[in-house]
Design an enzyme around this catalytic site. Sequence first.
Site, PDB file in Angstrom:
ATOM      1  N   CYS A   1     -13.999  57.231  41.251  1.00 28.35           N
ATOM      2  CA  CYS A   1     -12.998  56.191  41.486  1.00 28.35           C
ATOM      3  C   CYS A   1     -11.792  56.697  42.259  1.00 28.35           C
ATOM      4  O   CYS A   1     -10.952  55.918  42.691  1.00 28.35           O
ATOM      5  CB  CYS A   1     -12.556  55.574  40.167  1.00 28.35           C
ATOM      6  SG  CYS A   1     -13.978  55.083  39.176  1.00 28.35           S
TER       7      CYS A   1
ATOM      8  N   HIS B   1     -11.857  46.264  41.231  1.00 27.69           N
ATOM      9  CA  HIS B   1     -11.984  47.717  41.403  1.00 27.69           C
ATOM     10  C   HIS B   1     -13.256  48.073  42.161  1.00 27.69           C
ATOM     11  O   HIS B   1     -14.251  48.467  41.591  1.00 27.69           O
ATOM     12  CB  HIS B   1     -11.968  48.369  40.014  1.00 27.69           C
ATOM     13  CG  HIS B   1     -12.242  49.849  40.027  1.00 27.69           C
ATOM     14  ND1 HIS B   1     -11.817  50.687  41.039  1.00 27.69           N
ATOM     15  CD2 HIS B   1     -12.879  50.631  39.128  1.00 27.69           C
ATOM     16  CE1 HIS B   1     -12.214  51.919  40.754  1.00 27.69           C
ATOM     17  NE2 HIS B   1     -12.868  51.917  39.606  1.00 27.69           N
TER      18      HIS B   1
ATOM     19  N   CYS C   1      -7.804  57.556  37.216  1.00 28.09           N
ATOM     20  CA  CYS C   1      -8.828  58.188  36.392  1.00 28.09           C
ATOM     21  C   CYS C   1     -10.168  57.950  37.080  1.00 28.09           C
ATOM     22  O   CYS C   1     -10.335  56.963  37.773  1.00 28.09           O
ATOM     23  CB  CYS C   1      -8.856  57.577  34.997  1.00 28.09           C
ATOM     24  SG  CYS C   1      -9.261  55.827  35.011  1.00 28.09           S
TER      25      CYS C   1
END
Lengths: 367, 431
Positions: free
Chosen positions: B93, B387, B417
């Site tokens: 990510c 996301h 994160c």
Amino acid sequence: MAAKTFRLETPGEGVGVVSMDVPGEPVNTLRADFAGELEELLRRAAEDPAITSLVLTSGKADGFIAGADVQMLQRITTREEATELARGGQQAMSRLEELGKRKPIVAAIHGAALGGGLEVALACTYRIATDDRRTQLGQPEVQLGLIPGAGGTQRLPRLIGIAEALDLILTGKSVRASKARRLGLVDEVVPRPILLQVARRRAAELASGALRPDRSRVHLRQIADREVLQAVALEENPIGRRILFQQARKALLKKTRGHYPAPEKALEAVRIGIEDGIEAGLRAEAERFGELVVSDVSRNLVQIFFATTALKKDTGVDDPSVKPARVSKVGMVGAGLMGAGIAAESARRSWRSSPPRPTGRDSRPAT
Amino acid sequence: MATRPGRRAAIVAGLRTPFVKSGTSFRGLTALDLGRIAVSELVQRCELPPKEIEQIVFGVVIPIVQWPNIAREVGLAAGLPKTIEAHSVARACATSLQALTTAADAIALGEVDVAIVGGAEAMSDVPITYSRPVAQAVVAAAKGKTLVEKLKAFREISPRDLLPVPPAIAEYSTGMSMGESAEKMAKENGISREAQDAWAHRSHTRAARAWEDGTFRKEVMRVLVPPRFEEVVVEDNVVRKDSRLEAYANLKPVFDKKYGSVTAGNSSPLTDGSAALVVMAEEKARALGMKPLGFLKEYAYAAVDPAWQLLQAPAFAVPKVLRRAGMRVPDIDVFEIHEAFAAQVLSNLQAWGSKKFAEEHLGGGEPIGEPPEEKINPSGGSVALGHPFGATGARLVHQALRQMSARGLGTALVSICAAGGLGGACILTRE
């Protein structure tokens, strides 16, 4: 006055939390002299109108109750004394069970609940265990040549069925939480951080009647399981039960060849309890427990237990100032059975070890 | 104050597509399509002569076999000069943060002057693979010379092997899914369902307001969806414009149905989208007459044991980046924190403020402290905006920079994160 082992808190909503924490010991074990303190505490809980239910848990970080104090058993010299000890334990469990009928008691189990520890949990109204690997439940008494002595031979078959209870009591094996849930030994399995939270909630629900423990042994999903149905069919009628006990005894004798009396005595106590009622069963359990504590077989098995434990702590040198060095990496020469064992043990301790290399004629590849 | 060695990297422009729930408007597009759309529009908008671009660093998290080096394909597909070198990066990510810091390092060293960085994700277009036995049989059959030999390769295949294998959003090393890990963190850190729902509601409310008051106008392009060009996607479609706190309480926990608190409402959704930035050496920006949105002052990455608290690495990366920059939490004006799950954001914040955490994990000393709530994600975060894994890092950096210029602020911190127990953080400044 000596430091207390049991503590009672009432954090609100009528749920009292009893935690057991034997002072100065790494794990909780049961000793005869705790009975008075526990009884006093249960009486207080019974009389306190602000408490409508209880949670019983351990104050130790990673263990519930590991069993009875084996050294205490070692000091017993007569059979009568041992029987008396068992009666005392049984009575304490019965009082716990009785109180639970008025004020439900939830056992919140994380870590080992073995022997006497499991018997305490069995006397509670409802059991919740954590899904942690360290959570183990069992009646390992036969491994020390003994049998459960605080009602385990009576409450366990009534909770999970004769066949499954015998499997645990006669072998002494312990089960993890998920298996315990399948057996019906615990009512719920939860992640560790929320153990007490869920236990408190269930205690309140049991007190208000919003929750009734499910005590039917056969669930819809098990109906397809032939073994479960067979076991239940055998247990539900006197003839079937006789066959069940006979089969269990035969299988047992094949294994012990008559050298280990404990499993046989446990089987008798279970049978008497099922056939003649719980009171007779408890008496039979206490008597047989008494006989076994002072028996040579048990004494020797306990000696072996102590010796093994001592060996694990032994440094291998007489000089107490010699301390083991910190190991982070292990070089391996030889890849036979022992080499493989050392490599496996190193891996278990997260020590880096070089790949074992066969050396000479005697070294065979590890299998 | 400490400074990074070498030339300073200026971010002069940025752009992202709207982020849309996977399976909706962009369902027919690949990550390459989405990356190309954002990059070509970005270059057009900032009026950067394409010949000035020397490098493209781009990434996607779910790998696509047909174009393993997405950075190169994006450059070619966007019609940029075929002589621009390109390489792809992967850091789950934090992938497009990695793209930025990789290019910034090249700029610092004097290797390149101008780079395009970014990432894309098309969760609607994930590769479905076959089981290993089938794959091995196909390879073996290709080597067979006769028909019999070719068929022989398939003898061992069982019907079960024929089922396609979709990629799982699970840790390869632990087998635990993202959601299960978030659930574990919520329990271990005592993050309540109410706190998570309140955070999600806050994220949606702020994102909805930002869309309404035009905050995102400069950050988000409109996409005329190929190949039919009939639909125009204008806005993120995950954002709830009428978010009500009560509504979150009705959702059922997804990953632990009985005792859980992580729901679809307080988690970021599977999303399609892309984002890109133009980054160049400070002197180069001056020479080209381009005004930087801001500068990359410092960055840091960290990792934790994935079996512990998978999404807690920002609790290590952020103290690290602050230490490197010689800054403290009160020095930062805006915090853009990636919201994989509300439970993860709240866990990260709790760790930043915890003396116990500092003692146990950071070698003692004072904790860095929790920033004031109003400085965090002022225009909402991933829970509301969505996301698309590969695009989130660039989205956060751009959003932080725009936030600073709109409000005349000087410093921002981005925290992400990532899967694998990874975490990344960077500090941006504006002059």
